[in-house]
Write a protein that holds these residues in place. Sequence first.
Motif, PDB file in Angstrom:
ATOM      1  N   LYS A   1       4.778   6.814  46.389  1.00  0.00           N
ATOM      2  CA  LYS A   1       3.856   6.781  45.243  1.00  0.00           C
ATOM      3  C   LYS A   1       4.218   5.665  44.257  1.00  0.00           C
ATOM      4  CE  LYS A   1       4.804  11.034  44.126  1.00  0.00           C
ATOM      5  NZ  LYS A   1       5.836  11.425  45.094  1.00  0.00           N
TER       6      LYS A   1
ATOM      7  N   GLN B   1       8.222   5.480  35.706  1.00  0.00           N
ATOM      8  CA  GLN B   1       8.759   6.820  35.920  1.00  0.00           C
ATOM      9  C   GLN B   1       9.950   7.092  34.999  1.00  0.00           C
ATOM     10  OE1 GLN B   1       9.316   7.417  40.084  1.00  0.00           O
ATOM     11  NE2 GLN B   1       9.523   9.623  39.904  1.00  0.00           N
TER      12      GLN B   1
ATOM     13  N   SER C   1      17.360  -6.199  43.394  1.00  0.00           N
ATOM     14  CA  SER C   1      17.712  -5.005  44.153  1.00  0.00           C
ATOM     15  C   SER C   1      19.118  -5.130  44.705  1.00  0.00           C
ATOM     16  CB  SER C   1      16.734  -4.794  45.302  1.00  0.00           C
ATOM     17  OG  SER C   1      15.433  -4.687  44.814  1.00  0.00           O
TER      18      SER C   1
ATOM     19  N   TYR D   1       6.320  -6.322  43.767  1.00  0.00           N
ATOM     20  CA  TYR D   1       6.607  -6.653  45.163  1.00  0.00           C
ATOM     21  C   TYR D   1       5.301  -7.116  45.798  1.00  0.00           C
ATOM     22  CZ  TYR D   1      10.986  -4.045  44.720  1.00  0.00           C
ATOM     23  OH  TYR D   1      12.226  -3.611  44.347  1.00  0.00           O
TER      24      TYR D   1
HETATM   25  N1  LIG Z   1      14.011  -1.013  45.538  1.00  0.00           N
HETATM   26  C1  LIG Z   1      14.024  -0.350  46.698  1.00  0.00           C
HETATM   27  N2  LIG Z   1      14.694  -0.853  47.730  1.00  0.00           N
HETATM   28  C2  LIG Z   1      14.725  -0.205  48.907  1.00  0.00           C
HETATM   29  N3  LIG Z   1      14.084   0.943  49.162  1.00  0.00           N
HETATM   30  C3  LIG Z   1      13.390   1.511  48.165  1.00  0.00           C
HETATM   31  C4  LIG Z   1      13.312   0.908  46.883  1.00  0.00           C
HETATM   32  N4  LIG Z   1      12.553   1.677  46.104  1.00  0.00           N
HETATM   33  C5  LIG Z   1      12.169   2.729  46.860  1.00  0.00           C
HETATM   34  N5  LIG Z   1      12.661   2.640  48.112  1.00  0.00           N
HETATM   35  C6  LIG Z   1      12.399   3.559  49.203  1.00  0.00           C
HETATM   36  O1  LIG Z   1      10.995   3.632  49.424  1.00  0.00           O
HETATM   37  C7  LIG Z   1      10.558   4.928  49.662  1.00  0.00           C
HETATM   38  C8  LIG Z   1       9.404   5.296  48.723  1.00  0.00           C
HETATM   39  O2  LIG Z   1       9.867   5.296  47.404  1.00  0.00           O
HETATM   40  P1  LIG Z   1       8.949   5.629  46.162  1.00  0.00           P
HETATM   41  O3  LIG Z   1       9.726   5.303  44.957  1.00  0.00           O
HETATM   42  O4  LIG Z   1       7.646   4.950  46.334  1.00  0.00           O
HETATM   43  O5  LIG Z   1       8.761   7.195  46.288  1.00  0.00           O
HETATM   44  P2  LIG Z   1       7.939   8.171  45.334  1.00  0.00           P
HETATM   45  O6  LIG Z   1       6.824   8.692  46.140  1.00  0.00           O
HETATM   46  O7  LIG Z   1       7.627   7.508  44.076  1.00  0.00           O
HETATM   47  O8  LIG Z   1       9.003   9.322  45.104  1.00  0.00           O
HETATM   48  P3  LIG Z   1       9.265  10.198  43.789  1.00  0.00           P
HETATM   49  O9  LIG Z   1       8.239  11.245  43.808  1.00  0.00           O
HETATM   50  O10 LIG Z   1      10.610  10.764  44.042  1.00  0.00           O
HETATM   51  O11 LIG Z   1       9.187   9.311  42.634  1.00  0.00           O
HETATM   52  C9  LIG Z   1      11.768   5.824  49.502  1.00  0.00           C
HETATM   53  O12 LIG Z   1      12.189   6.196  50.796  1.00  0.00           O
HETATM   54  C10 LIG Z   1      12.838   4.961  48.867  1.00  0.00           C
HETATM   55  O13 LIG Z   1      14.095   5.232  49.412  1.00  0.00           O
END
Ligand SMILES: Nc1ncnc2c1ncn2[C@@H]1O[C@H](COP(=O)(O)OP(=O)(O)OP(=O)(O)O)[C@@H](O)[C@H]1O
Length: 609
Positions: A410, A452, A144, A421
């Motif tokens: 999600k 995705q 990351s 993780y």
């Molecule tokens: N590798 C990462 N490092 C830091 N923060 C992250 C990382 N991946 C995701 N996040 C943060 O975690 C939160 C949740 O992300 P996530 O990808 O689970 O969302 P999601 O529900 O899948 O959204 P989407 O519908 O847009 O795919 C977000 O606020 C994002 O900014």
Amino acid sequence: MDENIKKIIPFARKYKTHVVWNVIHNILYALFGTIGMVMIFPVLKVLFGNEEKVTKLPDYNGLMNIGSYLNDTLFYYVNHFSETYGPDYALLLTVSLVVFTFLFKNLFGYLGLQHLTKIKTGVLRDLREKMFKKIIELPIPYYSEKRKGDVMARMLGDVNEVQNSFFMVLELIVKEPLTILFSLVSMIYISWKLTLFVFIFIPVSGFIISRIGKSLKGKSAKAQQENGFLISVVEETLSGLKVVKGYNAESFFSNTFSGSINRLYKLTNSIGKKNNLASPMSEFLGIVVISILLFYGGNLVLVDKSLDGSLFIAYIGLAYNILTPAKAISKASYQVKNGLAAAERVFEVLEVENTIQDKVDAIVLDDFKNEIQLKNINFSYGEESVLKNFSLTIPKGKTVALVGQSGSGKSTIANLLTRFYDVNNGKILIDNHNIKDVTMKSLRGLTGLVTQDSIMFNGTIKENIRLGNLEATDEDVINALKIANAYEFVKDLPEGIETNIGDSGNKLSGGQKQRLSIARAVLKNPPIMILDEATSALDTESERLVQDALENMMQNRTSVVIAHRLSTIQKADKIVVMQKGEIVEQGTHEELLAKGGTYSKLVMMQSFE
Ligand SMILES: Nc1ncnc2c1ncn2[C@@H]1O[C@H](COP(=O)(O)OP(=O)(O)OP(=O)(O)O)[C@@H](O)[C@H]1O
Ligand SMILES: [Mg+2]
């Protein structure tokens, strides 16, 4: 000893025999090199017609008198030849001796290098292998913060630098010092007075050279770091080329790039300046010493008459013999400094502690029987908490859908289920086994993942799909493509499943890539399927194809479906509506619609579109 040298030794240990042979050959190389110089002495003697008149073969009486024994033996033959065949034959004899000693010197030098090459290339291979293993073993969170280019620079550039400059150490500690040692011994034997000068010269020049080399390591570490950044810029520019061009951002990236190459330019120039100084300076210092020797030694010959003229010339030859290795050593000592800086960067990666690892007593879970439970999970990537006290049960054979606004967490659940993780608090259980107690290989063997962003590699369709099951036949591949609704487009391609799909599958459309990644998961045929549906808006036709593909795949399987198009998941056994890392509603499509909460609002909004 430098720590990085200590770390590299175990790598060379595997090539012990080559090391031993290299050392042996180098000893012989240095020995013959010295003898070669000494052999000039009889040539000169014959040439000036003042060879010693030895008329009978000497007796060998002990190692202490080996010098005069060899000397007398040689001159006995020189005399013998000169008297029987004429002086030109005596000259031929002495010259041939010079030729042969140099032949042996270089032969051994060559053999020594051959073994050194084997060690170098072997260590390079092993280091790269170990580095690559480490790179793919390190968990997702490690990357990351890291730039891909930096890792690439370490893997390719720095490892190379280690092999190129680092193994000069082997030469540095065997070949050249031995040449110096043997030459010095012969020089002391010829004239200890003259040799005193050389002894004064060595520490003085060593001091000067080490002063220059001091700042070199820091500089070359900086240069290597900059190199990593440079590769990152190229890598990112190329992989984002559509955005770079589409936004006319060429100049922005060019500027970043030129900033970096200019910094590199300055750094390498200043490193070069010092590197370049090494050999001219030691040569000049050497010549100064030789001149002093010529002056002082010449006095011994001409005025003092305590030194033989021919011997003196051989002596100067020996002194020069010291100069070349001294030059090589000072040059190598600089390069070793570059190598050390590179080695440090290589070991930095090799020594990163893997935060997500199998426990020593991890169990192998090769079957999924009952249910997956997420129990009071808390998770954050950084400071901000992403999942808060999240609990969910996924029974075997059921489909659970996760819906909710973007950023609600999600995809994070998919990351945790596959253990990309680790949860901060709470636990994930599969049939009551905490996934932290299960080997990662078996955990990931149970799950199929459709990410995705459809991840494709440069290769054929078949190669891309067979990743999860390398034994699959063409027929299996085609079946999987059919289930994923992908075969209808694949069969029209000129080379069918053998068609190359370009870098990251660039030659395909978004929907096509999506269906290929579904086919990949289908072919793996795991009991648990995790689908992170891509957000890209597909046209209704492709959407129907993808949806059918998903439905085909979910049959008789336990699935976690992360959906953006709610139409996809109407038949799910349970729909979980998420908001900011928490569950706000759950139930079937009908139940949630009847409830008239968040879900029904989302459905309403989507049907308007
Ligand atoms: N590798 C990462 N490092 C830091 N923060 C992250 C990382 N991946 C995701 N996040 C943060 O975690 C939160 C949740 O992300 P996530 O990808 O689970 O969302 P999601 O529900 O899948 O959204 P989407 O519908 O847009 O795919 C977000 O606020 C994002 O900014
Ligand atoms: Mg997501």
